[in-house]
Write a protein that holds these residues in place. Structure first.
Motif, PDB file in Angstrom:
ATOM      1  N   THR A  32      62.024 102.623  56.943  1.00 18.58           N
ATOM      2  CA  THR A  32      61.804 103.993  57.402  1.00 18.58           C
ATOM      3  C   THR A  32      62.769 104.379  58.515  1.00 18.58           C
ATOM      4  N   LYS A  33      63.459 103.404  59.079  1.00 25.90           N
ATOM      5  CA  LYS A  33      64.451 103.685  60.116  1.00 25.90           C
ATOM      6  C   LYS A  33      65.847 103.899  59.548  1.00 25.90           C
ATOM      7  N   GLY A  34      65.989 103.724  58.224  1.00 30.74           N
ATOM      8  CA  GLY A  34      67.287 103.907  57.594  1.00 30.74           C
ATOM      9  C   GLY A  34      67.804 102.619  56.991  1.00 30.74           C
ATOM     10  N   ALA A  35      69.107 102.593  56.708  1.00 29.90           N
ATOM     11  CA  ALA A  35      69.729 101.445  56.056  1.00 29.90           C
ATOM     12  C   ALA A  35      70.442 100.574  57.080  1.00 29.90           C
ATOM     13  N   GLU A  36      70.092  99.296  57.096  1.00 33.69           N
ATOM     14  CA  GLU A  36      70.742  98.358  58.016  1.00 33.69           C
ATOM     15  C   GLU A  36      72.185  98.115  57.603  1.00 33.69           C
ATOM     16  N   HIS A  37      72.437  98.104  56.291  1.00 32.77           N
ATOM     17  CA  HIS A  37      73.775  97.865  55.767  1.00 32.77           C
ATOM     18  C   HIS A  37      74.164  98.974  54.789  1.00 32.77           C
ATOM     19  N   CYS A  38      75.459  99.197  54.684  1.00 35.12           N
ATOM     20  CA  CYS A  38      76.038 100.104  53.679  1.00 35.12           C
ATOM     21  C   CYS A  38      75.620 101.560  53.853  1.00 35.12           C
ATOM     22  N   SER A  39      75.263 101.955  55.064  1.00 42.02           N
ATOM     23  CA  SER A  39      74.908 103.351  55.330  1.00 42.02           C
ATOM     24  C   SER A  39      76.178 104.197  55.414  1.00 42.02           C
ATOM     25  N   ILE A  40      75.995 105.513  55.394  1.00 41.01           N
ATOM     26  CA  ILE A  40      77.141 106.417  55.290  1.00 41.01           C
ATOM     27  C   ILE A  40      78.028 106.366  56.526  1.00 41.01           C
ATOM     28  N   ASP A  41      77.480 106.009  57.674  1.00 45.86           N
ATOM     29  CA  ASP A  41      78.312 105.950  58.885  1.00 45.86           C
ATOM     30  C   ASP A  41      79.339 104.825  58.832  1.00 45.86           C
ATOM     31  N   LYS A  42      79.185 103.899  57.874  1.00 45.86           N
ATOM     32  CA  LYS A  42      80.188 102.850  57.705  1.00 45.86           C
ATOM     33  C   LYS A  42      81.477 103.413  57.104  1.00 45.86           C
ATOM     34  N   GLN A  43      81.406 104.647  56.602  1.00 47.36           N
ATOM     35  CA  GLN A  43      82.601 105.327  56.091  1.00 47.36           C
ATOM     36  C   GLN A  43      83.140 106.317  57.127  1.00 47.36           C
ATOM     37  N   ALA A  44      82.836 106.079  58.401  1.00 46.67           N
ATOM     38  CA  ALA A  44      83.132 107.056  59.450  1.00 46.67           C
ATOM     39  C   ALA A  44      84.618 107.339  59.624  1.00 46.67           C
ATOM     40  N   LYS A  45      85.488 106.415  59.230  1.00 42.47           N
ATOM     41  CA  LYS A  45      86.918 106.683  59.322  1.00 42.47           C
ATOM     42  C   LYS A  45      87.339 107.792  58.364  1.00 42.47           C
ATOM     43  N   GLY A  46      86.430 108.157  57.483  1.00 41.90           N
ATOM     44  CA  GLY A  46      86.715 109.272  56.582  1.00 41.90           C
ATOM     45  C   GLY A  46      87.168 108.809  55.219  1.00 41.90           C
ATOM     46  N   ILE A  47      87.032 109.686  54.264  1.00 46.28           N
ATOM     47  CA  ILE A  47      87.494 109.427  52.901  1.00 46.28           C
ATOM     48  C   ILE A  47      88.581 110.451  52.618  1.00 46.28           C
ATOM     49  N   ALA A  48      89.809 109.989  52.638  1.00 45.41           N
ATOM     50  CA  ALA A  48      90.953 110.874  52.451  1.00 45.41           C
ATOM     51  C   ALA A  48      92.049 110.127  51.706  1.00 45.41           C
ATOM     52  N   GLY A  49      92.847 110.867  50.951  1.00 43.01           N
ATOM     53  CA  GLY A  49      93.938 110.236  50.225  1.00 43.01           C
ATOM     54  C   GLY A  49      94.421 111.117  49.088  1.00 43.01           C
ATOM     55  N   ARG A  50      95.032 110.499  48.103  1.00 45.75           N
ATOM     56  CA  ARG A  50      95.511 111.230  46.932  1.00 45.75           C
ATOM     57  C   ARG A  50      94.340 111.550  46.013  1.00 45.75           C
ATOM     58  N   GLY A  51      94.116 112.827  45.789  1.00 49.23           N
ATOM     59  CA  GLY A  51      93.096 113.250  44.844  1.00 49.23           C
ATOM     60  C   GLY A  51      93.734 113.663  43.532  1.00 49.23           C
ATOM     61  N   VAL A  52      93.010 113.457  42.445  1.00 47.01           N
ATOM     62  CA  VAL A  52      93.447 113.878  41.113  1.00 47.01           C
ATOM     63  C   VAL A  52      92.284 114.575  40.427  1.00 47.01           C
ATOM     64  N   LEU A  53      92.525 115.782  39.950  1.00 48.11           N
ATOM     65  CA  LEU A  53      91.506 116.527  39.207  1.00 48.11           C
ATOM     66  C   LEU A  53      91.753 116.394  37.719  1.00 48.11           C
TER      67      LEU A  53
END
Length: 312
Positions: free
Chosen positions: A131-152
């Motif tokens: 109930t306090k959230g995820a100890e591992h693999c939570s979204i804040d572990k991606q805090a450096k951001g998700i950026a790069g080459r995108g392809v549609l």
């Protein structure tokens, strides 16, 4: 498309074959985002030529696609408007806040979002989610951001329709054909793949949340190997669950989620809007671009709202 339930390989077998556990060390909680190296990020930046910006997030308001059965649309409330305030010099201020499920509009799934057999990505125990959230693999572990080459890849345009029908399975062959049709664009290591099904256009045309959420076209299970072979960093779509619904097999619910997130460690971006971007790509013939979609640093959270930006 006729479903071949008896021929669909068990998702656990597929997941074990495609599993990335330990690939970036026993403590890794970022998964395939690790494919986006500094060198690839710099190369993605070189794709910016025109300075044209496209926002892929949908509005965070009461007009969203949630029907209230499972999640609600955002509730925006004002706490201050300036009325009744009396500060020296006539100063007035306004404040507001939002009450919302973190995954009710454009958002990333954290790697803690789904699990099976008691384990998360990289073998972390699922009972670490409390109930306090995820100890591992939570979204804040991606805090450096998700950026790069995108392809549609515009699968709706490939099929010559405004939107694919619910239950339409996108196969690896469709992804290959879209690449070829779109001038031979390639999807490779560290890329962020965006798959247009037209499902956002359907919602904008019909304005029916119940129909939007009742099912969807999406990736079939066979696409997991396609993504794994190309070392894709993340995948996003204009539907609400990336994968096809109703699913390909009655024996597993959201198996693509289980394979991609739990076994491969791949973040999923959902409920995106590709309409303006797709129109531009069809016009200029350029289907790859700089993509940035950092999550909010919500400690121990399972997902995060986003407003992804494409710059061409």
């Amino acid at each position: 498309m006729t479903r071949q339930h008896t021929r669909l390989e068990d998702f656990r077998v597929v997941g074990e074959r495609l599993r990335n556990w330990g690939r970036w060390g026993p403590e890794d909680e970022r998964g395939t985002i690790n494919f986006i190296t500094p060198e690839r990020l710099v190369a993605a930046g070189r794709l910016i030529c025109r300075g044209a910006i496209f926002d892929l997030g949908i509005p965070f308001d009461k007009s969203g696609p949630q029907d209230g059965a499972f999640r609600s649309n955002p509730l925006h409330m004002m706490s201050e408007t300036g009325a009744g305030q009396d500060f020296p010099g006539g100063f007035k201020f306004a404040d507001d806040y939002v009450l919302m499920p973190l995954q009710c509009a454009s958002q990333w799934d954290a790697l803690a979002h789904v699990h099976y057999d008691g384990l998360l990505y990289n073998g972390f125990p699922a009972d670490g989610i409390t109930t306090k959230g995820a100890e591992h693999c939570s979204i804040d572990k991606q805090a450096k951001g998700i950026a790069g080459r995108g392809v549609l890849l515009d699968i709706a345009a490939l099929k010559g329709v405004d939107w694919l029908e619910a239950g339409t399975v996108i196969e690896p062959e469709d992804l290959d054909e879209a690449c070829e049709r779109q001038g031979g664009v390639e999807v490779g290591t560290g890329d962020i793949l965006l798959v247009r099904t037209g499902w956002r256009r359907k919602f904008l045309s019909e304005g029916d949340p119940a129909a939007f959420m009742a099912g969807e076209p999406g990736l079939g299970q066979a696409c997991c190997a396609w993504l794994h072979e190309r070392e894709v960093a993340a995948v996003g779509s204009d539907n609400w669950a990336i994968e096809v619904l109703p699913g390909e097999s009655p024996d597993a619910f959201l198996p693509v989620h289980l394979i991609l997130i739990r076994d491969m460690g791949m973040s999923l971006g959902e409920i995106l809007d590709f309409e303006e971007l797709a129109e531009d790509c069809h016009r200029d013939g350029v289907w790859d671009f700089f993509f940035a979609a950092p999550p909010l640093k919500i400690t121990h959270a399972i997902g995060s709202p986003i407003n992804p930006v494409v710059i061409k």
